[in-house]
Design a protein around this motif. Structure first.
Motif, PDB file in Angstrom:
ATOM      1  N   VAL A 156     -43.130  -4.591 -31.600  1.00  0.00           N
ATOM      2  CA  VAL A 156     -43.052  -5.367 -30.405  1.00  0.00           C
ATOM      3  C   VAL A 156     -42.157  -6.833 -30.993  1.00  0.00           C
ATOM      4  O   VAL A 156     -42.955  -7.319 -32.034  1.00  0.00           O
ATOM      5  CB  VAL A 156     -43.999  -5.760 -29.718  1.00  0.00           C
ATOM      6  N   ILE A 157     -41.441  -7.471 -30.521  1.00  0.00           N
ATOM      7  CA  ILE A 157     -40.632  -8.591 -30.806  1.00  0.00           C
ATOM      8  C   ILE A 157     -41.641  -9.820 -30.106  1.00  0.00           C
ATOM      9  O   ILE A 157     -41.627  -9.868 -28.994  1.00  0.00           O
ATOM     10  CB  ILE A 157     -39.160  -8.875 -30.297  1.00  0.00           C
ATOM     11  N   GLU A 158     -42.344 -10.686 -30.816  1.00  0.00           N
ATOM     12  CA  GLU A 158     -43.232 -11.678 -30.431  1.00  0.00           C
ATOM     13  C   GLU A 158     -42.673 -12.760 -30.166  1.00  0.00           C
ATOM     14  O   GLU A 158     -43.126 -13.670 -29.116  1.00  0.00           O
ATOM     15  CB  GLU A 158     -44.432 -11.791 -31.297  1.00  0.00           C
ATOM     16  N   ALA A 159     -41.567 -13.024 -30.729  1.00  0.00           N
ATOM     17  CA  ALA A 159     -41.088 -14.655 -30.330  1.00  0.00           C
ATOM     18  C   ALA A 159     -39.450 -14.494 -31.014  1.00  0.00           C
ATOM     19  O   ALA A 159     -39.075 -13.781 -31.731  1.00  0.00           O
ATOM     20  CB  ALA A 159     -41.722 -15.618 -31.133  1.00  0.00           C
ATOM     21  N   VAL A 160     -38.823 -15.551 -30.747  1.00  0.00           N
ATOM     22  CA  VAL A 160     -37.440 -16.048 -31.195  1.00  0.00           C
ATOM     23  C   VAL A 160     -37.531 -17.270 -31.773  1.00  0.00           C
ATOM     24  O   VAL A 160     -38.201 -18.207 -31.361  1.00  0.00           O
ATOM     25  CB  VAL A 160     -36.299 -15.963 -30.069  1.00  0.00           C
ATOM     26  N   THR A 161     -36.827 -17.198 -32.831  1.00  0.00           N
ATOM     27  CA  THR A 161     -36.851 -18.510 -33.862  1.00  0.00           C
ATOM     28  C   THR A 161     -35.221 -18.682 -34.067  1.00  0.00           C
ATOM     29  O   THR A 161     -34.651 -17.759 -34.616  1.00  0.00           O
ATOM     30  CB  THR A 161     -37.809 -18.194 -35.049  1.00  0.00           C
ATOM     31  N   ARG A 172     -29.034  -8.504 -26.577  1.00  0.00           N
ATOM     32  CA  ARG A 172     -28.655  -7.228 -27.319  1.00  0.00           C
ATOM     33  C   ARG A 172     -29.136  -6.676 -28.494  1.00  0.00           C
ATOM     34  O   ARG A 172     -29.484  -5.506 -28.712  1.00  0.00           O
ATOM     35  CB  ARG A 172     -27.036  -7.177 -27.315  1.00  0.00           C
ATOM     36  N   THR A 173     -29.448  -7.635 -29.265  1.00  0.00           N
ATOM     37  CA  THR A 173     -30.059  -7.256 -30.556  1.00  0.00           C
ATOM     38  C   THR A 173     -31.620  -6.881 -30.325  1.00  0.00           C
ATOM     39  O   THR A 173     -31.891  -5.877 -30.917  1.00  0.00           O
ATOM     40  CB  THR A 173     -30.041  -8.565 -31.636  1.00  0.00           C
ATOM     41  N   TRP A 174     -32.206  -7.408 -29.397  1.00  0.00           N
ATOM     42  CA  TRP A 174     -33.660  -7.069 -29.076  1.00  0.00           C
ATOM     43  C   TRP A 174     -33.588  -5.646 -28.432  1.00  0.00           C
ATOM     44  O   TRP A 174     -34.468  -4.974 -29.248  1.00  0.00           O
ATOM     45  CB  TRP A 174     -34.158  -7.823 -28.061  1.00  0.00           C
ATOM     46  N   MET A 175     -32.634  -5.358 -27.782  1.00  0.00           N
ATOM     47  CA  MET A 175     -32.375  -4.006 -27.065  1.00  0.00           C
ATOM     48  C   MET A 175     -32.153  -2.772 -28.143  1.00  0.00           C
ATOM     49  O   MET A 175     -32.689  -1.852 -28.214  1.00  0.00           O
ATOM     50  CB  MET A 175     -31.450  -3.973 -25.823  1.00  0.00           C
ATOM     51  N   VAL A 216     -31.213 -11.515 -36.802  1.00  0.00           N
ATOM     52  CA  VAL A 216     -32.071 -10.760 -37.836  1.00  0.00           C
ATOM     53  C   VAL A 216     -33.542 -10.642 -37.237  1.00  0.00           C
ATOM     54  O   VAL A 216     -33.829 -11.357 -36.357  1.00  0.00           O
ATOM     55  CB  VAL A 216     -32.254 -11.529 -39.154  1.00  0.00           C
ATOM     56  N   ILE A 217     -33.954  -9.443 -37.378  1.00  0.00           N
ATOM     57  CA  ILE A 217     -35.478  -9.158 -36.935  1.00  0.00           C
ATOM     58  C   ILE A 217     -36.258  -8.962 -38.433  1.00  0.00           C
ATOM     59  O   ILE A 217     -36.126  -8.368 -39.159  1.00  0.00           O
ATOM     60  CB  ILE A 217     -35.648  -7.965 -36.019  1.00  0.00           C
ATOM     61  N   VAL A 218     -37.491 -10.022 -38.506  1.00  0.00           N
ATOM     62  CA  VAL A 218     -38.241  -9.919 -39.554  1.00  0.00           C
ATOM     63  C   VAL A 218     -39.383  -9.448 -39.267  1.00  0.00           C
ATOM     64  O   VAL A 218     -40.219  -9.872 -38.057  1.00  0.00           O
ATOM     65  CB  VAL A 218     -38.322 -11.593 -40.117  1.00  0.00           C
ATOM     66  N   GLU A 219     -39.949  -8.590 -40.011  1.00  0.00           N
ATOM     67  CA  GLU A 219     -41.337  -7.985 -39.635  1.00  0.00           C
ATOM     68  C   GLU A 219     -42.205  -8.188 -41.003  1.00  0.00           C
ATOM     69  O   GLU A 219     -41.776  -7.458 -42.102  1.00  0.00           O
ATOM     70  CB  GLU A 219     -41.160  -6.486 -39.316  1.00  0.00           C
TER      71      GLU A 219
END
Length: 577
Positions: A243-248, A230-233, A193-196
């Motif tokens: 921009v993705i700053e970190a991975v949790t 792959r998710t980030w891309m 998941v990407i959380v913003e």
């Protein structure tokens, strides 16, 4: 007040469930369940699947909490079509459901008519509104409803499992200006998941299963890192993506820390493994594998508690039905009219019943009073009859006084015997127009007879006395027996109570029988009768003595009277005097 809620997820090979108490932004995990599906169970058989779910919930002591509340049924990312949609500034929020559906149906590979489409707003800035839309096929939604019915559960919400993982990572993501890539190691899949800004904006899922042995952990961590890249891309390919700053990585065990290390090496981004947020209370002895399995479900339970917008395929957002609102207003108006009219009708009917009861009481009282009034009128009539009978006895002393005045000098004639008797008849004779009792309708008839006998010196003295009595219209004279030179024996009949009374009506005029007393209103007084004509009074004894004795008519036989003066025989039953 704390509410116990249950969330379940039934994937291909495992049933995962968790029960927690939700109160004022705090989640307390009470019980959990993670069991593999029996090999003989066909999930397409919803009745069998529902019975198996109910039995497992009872065994894990989750049944009572599931029965009291509504169940949240999770949906894996692989069953849902998702898309981020942006709208120009000034878009009306009421039009968003229709516009989202129009945009998303193009992405569906099945008929959109039965698809459940919902969305959550993720941005509403100057550049316009942006939403995260998701669609679930109608057959998959109906399958979950059928399983809940077979299990005896009430379906509360059908939610995206990835949204639960994003809810647990929202607190960490809000501390960053950019986006956060989150990884949740589930029992049957791994969620990315990407959380913003604390809100889910993108999600992916893979079939990577948490390894059961330590030898497979390194390879598993490397595969997860590759899928994270792959998710980030995929996310970066979207326009205006932050921009993705970190991975949790969600979890604090060794596997979670290893996955975070591999993601940092692969993506060249800061990575960390984090435990559950502070508002989640969970048992310390829960195994790490089960903690990872139930984490997304706990996040689904926490979404409303922490104020996050939720996806709900069971009750998706819809276009406001303005026509329906008008219909509801019309129906409410009709209902109000029915209530008011029904209340008025009921009140009127109750009042009518009350008045009918009062009328019946008054009718019964009228009947009682009528009987009493009729009895009173009867008693009054009897009393009036007795009173008139008593007050109308013949005054024989007055008649004797009159006879004494008519008698000649005692030296010429003497009375030997005087016998008197009377018959008084009181009759009630109303007129035709008198329908009620009228005291004035009473009439009294007197029939009196007085027999006198005596001696005389000369016959002419007796003839003179007889002539005077015959001339007096108040009496009728009848001779009894044969005329003797020195004796007289006469019967005097009268219809007067006293000699001073005027002559009353003839007996034939009051032969009407008395009517029955009626129960009518107050009697109407009859008009007073006109006084009879004054009868001529006989001459005084002195004047009569000065006149020569009048001879009886030669043609009249003894005992006869002038025409119209023949006495009537006395009635039987009269009082003697």
């Amino acid at each position: 007040m704390e509410r116990n809620q249950v969330a379940i997820n039934l994937e291909s090979n495992r049933l995962v469930a968790v029960a927690a108490g939700v109160q004022a932004g705090r989640i307390t995990v009470r019980a959990w369940l993670s069991v593999p599906r029996p090999a003989t169970l066909d999930l397409n058989d919803t009745a069998a699947a529902g019975r198996w779910v109910a039995s497992e919930l009872k065994r894990a002591k989750l049944w009572s909490a599931a029965r009291r509340g509504r169940v949240i049924f999770a949906v894996s990312r692989g069953e849902v079509v998702m898309k981020r949609i942006a709208f120009p500034p000034g878009t009306d929020s009421d039009e968003l459901p229709g516009m989202v559906r129009l945009q998303l149906v193009r992405q569906l590979t099945v008929s959109p008519e039965n698809a459940a489409i919902d969305f959550v707003p993720i941005d509403d800035g100057e550049s316009g509104a942006a939403v995260l839309a998701a669609a679930l096929q109608g057959d998959r939604l109906e399958w979950r409803r059928a399983v809940c019915r077979a299990a005896g559960l009430r379906l509360g919400r059908v939610a995206l499992q990835s949204a639960g993982a994003a809810a647990l990572l929202a607190e960490v993501a809000q501390g960053r200006t950019g986006g956060t890539l989150g990884v949740a190691l589930g029992a049957e899949s791994t969620e990315f998941v990407i959380v913003e800004g604390g809100q889910l904006v993108f999600a992916r899922a893979t079939d990577l299963v948490r390894p059961a042995s330590a030898e497979e952990t390194d390879g598993f961590a490397q595969k997860v890192a590759v899928e994270a890249k792959r998710t980030w891309m995929s996310y970066r390919a979207a326009p205006d993506a932050p921009v993705i700053e970190a991975v949790t990585v969600l979890g604090s065990d060794a596997l979670s820390r290893l996955v975070a290390q591999r993601c940092a090496e692969t993506l060249d981004l800061p990575s960390e493994a984090v435990d559950f947020p502070r508002y989640v209370e969970i048992a310390a002895d829960m195994p790490e594998a089960e903690r990872s399995a139930v984490a997304p479900l706990i996040g689904l339970l926490a979404e409303p508690a922490i104020g996050r917008a939720t996806l709900d395929f069971a009750s998706p957002r819809r276009v406001p039905d303005f026509a329906g609102q008008r219909r509801r207003l019309v129906l409410l108006g009709a209902l109000a009219a029915i209530v008011v009219g029904g209340s008025a009708f009921t009140a009127a009917r109750l009042d009518l019943q009350r008045r009918a009861a009062e009328l019946a009481d008054l009718q019964r009282e009228w009947g009682v009073q009528s009987e009493q009034h009729a009895e009173f009128v009867r008693m009054q009539a009897r009393l009036e009859h007795i009173k008139r009978f008593r007050d109308n006895e013949v005054d024989w002393l007055a008649h004797l006084n009159m006879l004494s005045a008519q008698m000649p000098d005692p030296r010429d004639a003497l009375l030997d015997s005087v016998t008197a008797k009377s018959d008084v008849e009181v009759v009630y004779a109303p007129t035709r127009d008198q329908t009620a009792y009228a005291p004035a309708a009473w009439a009294v008839r007197h029939d009196g007879s007085m027999s006198i006998a005596g001696s005389m010196k000369r016959r002419e003295i007796a003839d003179a006395l007889r002539a005077r009595l015959v001339a007096d219209q108040r009496y009728s004279v009848q001779t009894r027996g044969s005329d003797l030179p020195d004796r007289f024996d006469w019967t005097l009949t009268t219809r007067l109570r006293t000699p001073d009374d005027a002559p009353g009506p003839r007996a034939a005029e009051i032969t009407t029988p008395p009517p029955t007393v009626r129960n009518d209103p107050a009697p109407t007084a009859a008009p007073d009768p006109e006084p009879p004509a004054q009868q001529p009074q006989p001459a005084s004894p002195a004047a009569q003595a000065a006149q020569p004795p009048a001879a009886a008519p030669a043609s009249a036989p003894r005992g006869d009277q002038p025409r119209g003066q023949r006495p009537r025989p006395p009635r039987a039953g009269g009082g003697g005097g």
